[in-house]
Design a protein around this motif. Structure first.
Motif, short mmCIF file in Angstrom:
data_model
loop_
_atom_site.label_atom_id
_atom_site.label_comp_id
_atom_site.label_asym_id
_atom_site.label_seq_id
_atom_site.Cartn_x
_atom_site.Cartn_y
_atom_site.Cartn_z
N GLU A 1 9.55 33.01 17.82
CA GLU A 1 8.50 33.56 16.96
C GLU A 1 9.07 34.64 16.03
OE1 GLU A 1 5.74 32.18 16.90
OE2 GLU A 1 4.54 33.58 15.67
N MET A 2 9.90 35.52 16.60
CA MET A 2 10.49 36.60 15.80
C MET A 2 11.44 36.04 14.73
SD MET A 2 11.27 39.43 18.78
CE MET A 2 11.90 40.73 17.70
N LEU A 3 12.19 35.02 15.13
CA LEU A 3 13.11 34.38 14.18
C LEU A 3 12.31 33.75 13.04
CD1 LEU A 3 16.22 33.83 14.22
CD2 LEU A 3 15.68 31.58 15.12
N SER A 4 11.23 33.05 13.40
CA SER A 4 10.41 32.37 12.39
C SER A 4 9.76 33.35 11.44
CB SER A 4 9.31 31.56 13.08
OG SER A 4 9.86 30.56 13.87
N ARG A 5 9.41 34.52 11.93
CA ARG A 5 8.72 35.50 11.10
C ARG A 5 9.67 36.46 10.40
NH1 ARG A 5 3.21 35.63 11.74
NH2 ARG A 5 2.46 34.19 13.33
N GLY A 6 10.97 36.19 10.52
CA GLY A 6 11.93 37.03 9.82
C GLY A 6 12.00 38.45 10.34
N LYS A 7 11.82 38.63 11.65
CA LYS A 7 11.80 39.97 12.22
C LYS A 7 13.19 40.53 12.49
CE LYS A 7 7.33 40.55 12.40
NZ LYS A 7 6.72 41.37 11.33
N PHE A 8 14.21 39.68 12.44
CA PHE A 8 15.56 40.19 12.68
C PHE A 8 16.23 40.51 11.36
CE2 PHE A 8 14.97 37.47 16.55
CZ PHE A 8 14.91 38.52 17.44
N LEU A 9 16.65 41.74 11.19
CA LEU A 9 17.29 42.14 9.93
C LEU A 9 18.81 42.00 9.98
CD1 LEU A 9 15.40 45.26 8.59
CD2 LEU A 9 15.46 42.95 7.68
N HIS A 10 19.38 41.85 11.17
CA HIS A 10 20.83 41.72 11.29
C HIS A 10 21.17 40.22 11.20
CE1 HIS A 10 24.92 42.13 12.38
NE2 HIS A 10 24.82 43.33 12.93
N PRO A 11 21.94 39.82 10.16
CA PRO A 11 22.18 38.38 9.99
C PRO A 11 22.92 37.73 11.16
CG PRO A 11 23.56 39.69 8.49
CD PRO A 11 22.58 40.63 9.12
N HIS A 12 23.74 38.50 11.85
CA HIS A 12 24.48 37.92 12.98
C HIS A 12 23.57 37.73 14.19
CE1 HIS A 12 28.08 40.04 10.88
NE2 HIS A 12 27.71 38.93 10.26
N THR A 13 22.50 38.53 14.25
CA THR A 13 21.49 38.30 15.29
C THR A 13 20.70 37.03 14.98
OG1 THR A 13 21.28 40.62 15.96
CG2 THR A 13 19.34 39.24 16.27
N TRP B 1 8.88 28.96 -7.47
CA TRP B 1 9.72 29.89 -6.70
C TRP B 1 8.92 30.55 -5.59
CZ3 TRP B 1 14.99 30.96 -7.46
CH2 TRP B 1 15.57 30.26 -8.52
N HIS B 2 9.51 30.61 -4.38
CA HIS B 2 8.88 31.27 -3.23
C HIS B 2 9.83 32.31 -2.66
CE1 HIS B 2 5.61 28.27 -2.76
NE2 HIS B 2 6.50 27.50 -3.36
N TYR B 3 9.34 33.53 -2.52
CA TYR B 3 10.15 34.58 -1.88
C TYR B 3 10.03 34.46 -0.37
CZ TYR B 3 11.79 39.16 -0.42
OH TYR B 3 12.47 40.16 0.19
N LEU B 4 11.16 34.49 0.34
CA LEU B 4 11.17 34.25 1.79
C LEU B 4 11.62 35.46 2.59
CD1 LEU B 4 12.78 30.68 1.81
CD2 LEU B 4 10.36 31.29 1.75
N GLY B 5 11.59 36.64 1.99
CA GLY B 5 12.02 37.82 2.73
C GLY B 5 13.52 38.03 2.68
N CYS B 6 14.01 38.88 3.55
CA CYS B 6 15.42 39.28 3.44
C CYS B 6 16.05 39.55 4.79
CB CYS B 6 15.52 40.54 2.57
SG CYS B 6 14.69 41.95 3.32
N VAL B 7 17.35 39.67 4.78
CA VAL B 7 18.10 40.26 5.89
C VAL B 7 18.94 41.39 5.30
CG1 VAL B 7 18.32 38.33 7.52
CG2 VAL B 7 19.93 38.52 5.60
N ALA B 8 19.38 42.30 6.16
CA ALA B 8 20.34 43.30 5.71
C ALA B 8 21.69 42.62 5.47
CB ALA B 8 20.48 44.39 6.77
N SER B 9 22.43 43.03 4.45
CA SER B 9 23.76 42.44 4.20
C SER B 9 24.62 42.57 5.46
CB SER B 9 24.45 43.15 3.04
OG SER B 9 23.68 43.02 1.87
N ASN B 10 24.75 43.77 5.93
CA ASN B 10 25.30 44.06 7.25
C ASN B 10 24.83 45.47 7.60
OD1 ASN B 10 26.85 44.97 9.46
ND2 ASN B 10 28.35 43.37 9.05
#
Lengths: 209, 209
Positions: free
Chosen positions: A182-194, B131-140
């Motif tokens: 659920e967290m993955l689907s909702r984009g809750k993780f900000l660390h790309p390696h996580t 175009w659809h915005y899908l949120g973000c992750v931190a670069s690192n």
């Protein structure tokens, strides 16, 4: 529980396919020669250098920045209640506490699996009896030469104490495996390696769908 | 085709939740004060500085390396044949050509969406109408202050020419959307930001399961 049918394409545990001919490339790959390397110094997590490189197709010379350093690991550790042990950790880059996987850099001379076990213990106080290697991603292939290796650790139990460095402040989180999805689907993780580690663990556990 | 029911938790397009109280934290968060900042210089993709920071819980002083720079974007562009336009690109960090999403850094003063459209055109020669915005992750989040913003671009068509920089050598790939899922599952993407962007696009398109 673990079907073990995941073909990650890294049979040796090393991302060798990236270093061979890219199977998706149509044209013949020519190497990009490094003409000159200037060491800029040590920046704690990595060494920094500037390389002068030649584009083999256009002949253009260009300077690129490279951060070289050890690989790192992260771990999805799951306990007998089907909960994953994650951590809230302060991250200086974005100045915030974020939920992520335990993990860290492999020490010089240390085996990747050994590093995964050490980091899990140091950051959470947990051990696990069953370890699965899930392949890797590049740390950042644009300017870093290292890789992040993902592990799934089953039957995780608390057997020790956190042993944190001065730069670490870590709070434990127990998250049901289904909630990870659920967290993955909702984009809750900000660390790309996580993101990458959680995704591969859910695939390995047959819990993504 | 696009259910639009994805709650990414970033209503404003900015990752504000990371900068507020982390909703998963049990203890009250104290800020980590920056005592001193030393600029180390410009490294092309980012500026580098060392900060002296105080751990607010233990009082320990520590030096951390920070790379500061602009955000970047990447794009899953899908054409009318249900194929995504990806690229094979040479990445200096790992010295290899890898399959990844088109994208790049946001220019100073440029809007994120505008950057996504520009990078798609420069790297692939494609435009898209939806175009659809899908949120973000931190670069690192460990040592970088920037974010990578993900876009899904539908009805992509080739309308222009690639316009590459000297450091770029890019070959186009057309990959059926269902095969993207297969590549993601098998760990074929080595760029962590491509993993994250492809994952969110498949979720948005209801094509992950």
């Amino acid at each position: 529980m673990v079907p073990g049918k995941l073909d990650l394409g890294f049979p040796t545990g090393l991302p060798t396919f990236a270093l061979r001919q890219n199977p998706f490339m149509k044209k013949k790959i020519q190497p990009w020669p490094v003409i000159e390397t200037e060491k800029l110094g040590h920046l704690k997590l990595f060494d920094c250098e500037v390389q002068k490189v030649r584009n083999p197709y256009s002949g253009a010379l260009l300077d690129i920045t490279l951060l070289t350093g050890n690989d790192s690991v992260n771990v999805v550790a799951v306990n007998s209640d089907d909960k994953a042990i994650l951590i809230n950790q302060y991250r200086f880059g974005i100045g915030a506490y974020i939920a992520e996987l335990p993990g860290g850099m492999v020490d010089d001379g240390e085996d990747h699996l050994q590093a995964a076990k050490r980091e899990l213990m140091e950051e959470t106080g947990y051990e696990a009896t069953e370890w699965h290697y899930l392949g890797c991603v590049a740390s950042n292939p644009v300017f870093m030469d290292s890789y992040v290796h993902h592990y799934l650790a089953l039957n995780a139990t608390p057997t020790g104490q956190q042993n944190l460095e001065p730069a670490e402040d870590i709070e434990l989180l127990e998250i049901p495996v289904d909630e990870l999805k659920e967290m993955l689907s909702r984009g809750k993780f900000l660390h790309p390696h996580t993101v990458s580690g959680v995704l591969r663990s859910l695939i390995q556990l047959n819990r993504l769908t």
